[in-house]
Design an enzyme around this catalytic site. Structure first.
Site, PDB file in Angstrom:
ATOM      1  N   CYS A  56      79.186 130.287  66.182  1.00 33.03           N
ATOM      2  CA  CYS A  56      80.070 130.046  67.365  1.00 33.03           C
ATOM      3  C   CYS A  56      79.046 129.235  68.071  1.00 33.03           C
ATOM      4  O   CYS A  56      79.225 128.364  68.578  1.00 33.03           O
ATOM      5  CB  CYS A  56      80.793 131.555  68.264  1.00 33.03           C
ATOM      6  SG  CYS A  56      79.311 132.163  68.845  1.00 33.03           S
ATOM      7  N   HIS A 162      80.540 135.873  72.206  1.00 36.56           N
ATOM      8  CA  HIS A 162      81.127 135.120  71.719  1.00 36.56           C
ATOM      9  C   HIS A 162      80.619 133.406  72.563  1.00 36.56           C
ATOM     10  O   HIS A 162      80.590 133.707  73.873  1.00 36.56           O
ATOM     11  CB  HIS A 162      82.546 134.774  71.046  1.00 36.56           C
ATOM     12  CG  HIS A 162      83.100 133.726  70.540  1.00 36.56           C
ATOM     13  ND1 HIS A 162      82.965 134.098  69.015  1.00 36.56           N
ATOM     14  CD2 HIS A 162      84.540 132.704  70.812  1.00 36.56           C
ATOM     15  CE1 HIS A 162      83.536 132.245  68.357  1.00 36.56           C
ATOM     16  NE2 HIS A 162      84.628 132.536  69.937  1.00 36.56           N
ATOM     17  N   ASP A 180      88.826 127.675  70.995  1.00 39.21           N
ATOM     18  CA  ASP A 180      87.970 128.683  70.234  1.00 39.21           C
ATOM     19  C   ASP A 180      87.631 128.014  69.184  1.00 39.21           C
ATOM     20  O   ASP A 180      87.929 127.519  68.164  1.00 39.21           O
ATOM     21  CB  ASP A 180      88.523 129.394  70.118  1.00 39.21           C
ATOM     22  CG  ASP A 180      87.915 130.959  69.371  1.00 39.21           C
ATOM     23  OD1 ASP A 180      87.066 130.994  69.205  1.00 39.21           O
ATOM     24  OD2 ASP A 180      88.799 131.832  70.034  1.00 39.21           O
TER      25      ASP A 180
END
Length: 502
Positions: A56, A162, A180
């Protein structure tokens, strides 16, 4: 029988609002009208899904770097230069990131290594009100983007730490749009800003540090137009340590009388494979992609390189370096052998660097570069000559003709330049390369020189403030890279988020 596995997750709402929902669309429309979605358009143009569950941070960063149109200065696949997760490997090995993820500090370091301007804050170093002002500023422009490091649990989402970019801000409801990068899991969604702050204001158990956010902007000029430092080579730690630490001790311990003595002591102990640490930013392309034409983009970059190389050659330090190497028997032998051999040696190295990208394999596993080489001269529309070295890259049963575009003054030996490899076993480098690298060393490197007159002379010829602007930026970029590599080596990137002061 159904295949085991997970197909997406249901987005917990509240607190999040799905971007594609009726409410999400209303927030989007209002924010556009309010002018706080300006950064969204570039980000959405380069929006990507992380290719590994733990990528990520890498996906968020490559997405932002591409949105800012920062040129990576090296190819991704085929002829294309493009930031991809696989290219963000200078602060942490990709296999380790794949297994364990990456810390906030190392993502900041990666952004700095890529040449971006970065302001990074842990929540312990900022406030929610300051964060809100940064969000408003970046979302109202398209030249700055925010990447947030947060804990999903605050939003009742599965998972913990994240990274994702912030795509917009809705002032009336004080909500931010999270793009995201785990799109296989959750869609883009709006969340209250205070909750995002709370999710960032958590401790990363691996580092013991607060999470936070970083503002990433495009630099005034793309760095690394001539050279870049590489930490993909296995010996980079030793080479960086030698340059930053050992050289200052060597010049302190010796009774040095002049600049030639300094160069002698520095070059005598250069680590093996030194030339693989500082690399020429070559223009390598498939012959089939370019043919006999030179694009305006290629012509522009070659012109800048030409000017930079001339600026290097005009420095007082270059004259000392060139004189030093040309005064040795080995260098006299190389001079006598002719320019074509030297250019071929340089180009062989360049093709080796590009072969892994062009052929998918490295030279160490049987890729042969620069077979059947030839030098030819192409002319631009304004009749200016461009030197091109063509060679055949062979990988297994695959052969491909490759062009290396060379600035014209690399073909000129009138300055007495020679191949540094033959003199100091430093790989395919040159006196220009060594000059630039010596200029990039920290100013305090020379402070231990005992002879005051020599110290003043060396400080004078290595003073970056006296350099032309373009060359100064090139040198400071390399110095910044050296500092960053040292921080990585000492595992200090999570303790100190600031960009190196050069």
């Amino acid at each position: 029988m159904a295949m085991a596995g997970l197909y997406r997750r249901v987005l917990p709402s509240p607190p999040a609002v799905d971007f594609a929902s009726a409410e999400g669309k209303r927030l989007f429309k209002d924010a556009i009208e309010a002018g706080t979605m300006e950064g969204f358009y570039r980000l959405i143009s380069y929006f990507q899904t992380q290719s590994e569950p733990a990528y990520c941070g890498l996906a968020s960063l490559s997405m932002v770097l591409n949105a800012l149109a920062i040129d990576p200065r090296r190819k991704w696949k085929g002829p294309w230069r493009w930031f991809d997760e696989s290219m963000l490997d200078c602060c942490e090995p990709l296999e380790k990131v794949k297994a364990e993820g990456i810390s906030f500090g190392k993502v900041v370091c990666l952004a700095q290594c890529a040449g971006a301007d970065v302001q990074a804050f842990r929540t312990s170093q900022s406030t929610m009100d300051s964060f809100r002002q940064f969000v408003k500023r970046c979302c109202s422009a398209d030249n700055c983007h925010i990447v947030s490091s947060y804990n999903r649990a605050t939003f009742r989402q599965t998972g913990t730490g994240h990274f994702s970019p912030i795509g917009g801000y809705h002032a009336e409801s004080d909500m931010v749009l999270i793009l995201d990068v785990a799109r296989f899991k959750y869609p883009p969604h709006w969340v209250p800003l205070y909750l995002l702050w709370e999710s960032m204001d958590t401790i990363d158990e691996k580092t013991g540090q607060n999470r936070g956010f970083m503002l990433i902007s495009r630099p005034r000029r793309d760095p690394g137009l001539l050279y870049t430092l590489s930490c993909t080579h296995k010996n980079w730690v030793g080479i960086a340590s030698y340059l930053v630490d050992d050289v200052s001790q060597l010049v302190k311990s010796e009774d040095l009388k002049d600049v030639q003595d300094v160069l002698r002591i520095v070059c005598a102990s250069l680590p093996a494979d030194f030339g693989k640490f500082i690399q020429w930013m070559a223009e390598v392309r498939r012959e089939a992609d370019g043919g006999s034409s030179i694009s305006e983009e290629e012509k522009g970059r070659l012109a800048i390189k030409e000017e930079l190389l001339e600026q290097v050659q005009d420095t007082g330090l270059f004259r000392h370096v060139s004189h030093f190497f040309c005064s040795t028997a080995d260098c006299q032998r190389v001079l006598a052998s002719g320019i074509e051999e030297n250019v071929h040696e340089i180009a062989t190295s360049v093709c080796c660097q590009g072969a892994e990208i062009l052929c998918g394999k490295s030279c160490s596993v049987g890729c042969m570069c620069c077979r059947d080489t030839c030098i030819k001269c192409l002319k631009t529309d304004d009749a200016r000559p461009i030197s091109v070295l063509s060679g055949t890259v062979v990988s297994g049963n695959t052969e491909e003709r490759v062009d290396v575009l060379l600035p014209q003054n690399l073909m000129n030996l009138s300055s007495g330049e020679t191949d540094l490899a033959s003199c100091v076993k430093a790989g395919p480098a040159s006196s220009r390369i060594l000059t630039v690298l010596l200029l990039a060393l920290p100013p305090e490197t020379w402070c231990g020189i005992q002879d005051e007159n020599l110290l003043k002379e060396l400080q004078s010829i290595t003073l970056t403030e006296e350099l032309p602007t373009m060359l100064q930026e090139e040198v400071l970029h390399l110095r910044r890279q050296l500092y960053l590599l040292k921080k990585c080596q000492e595992n200090r990137v999570d303790e100190d988020l600031s960009a190196p002061l050069v």
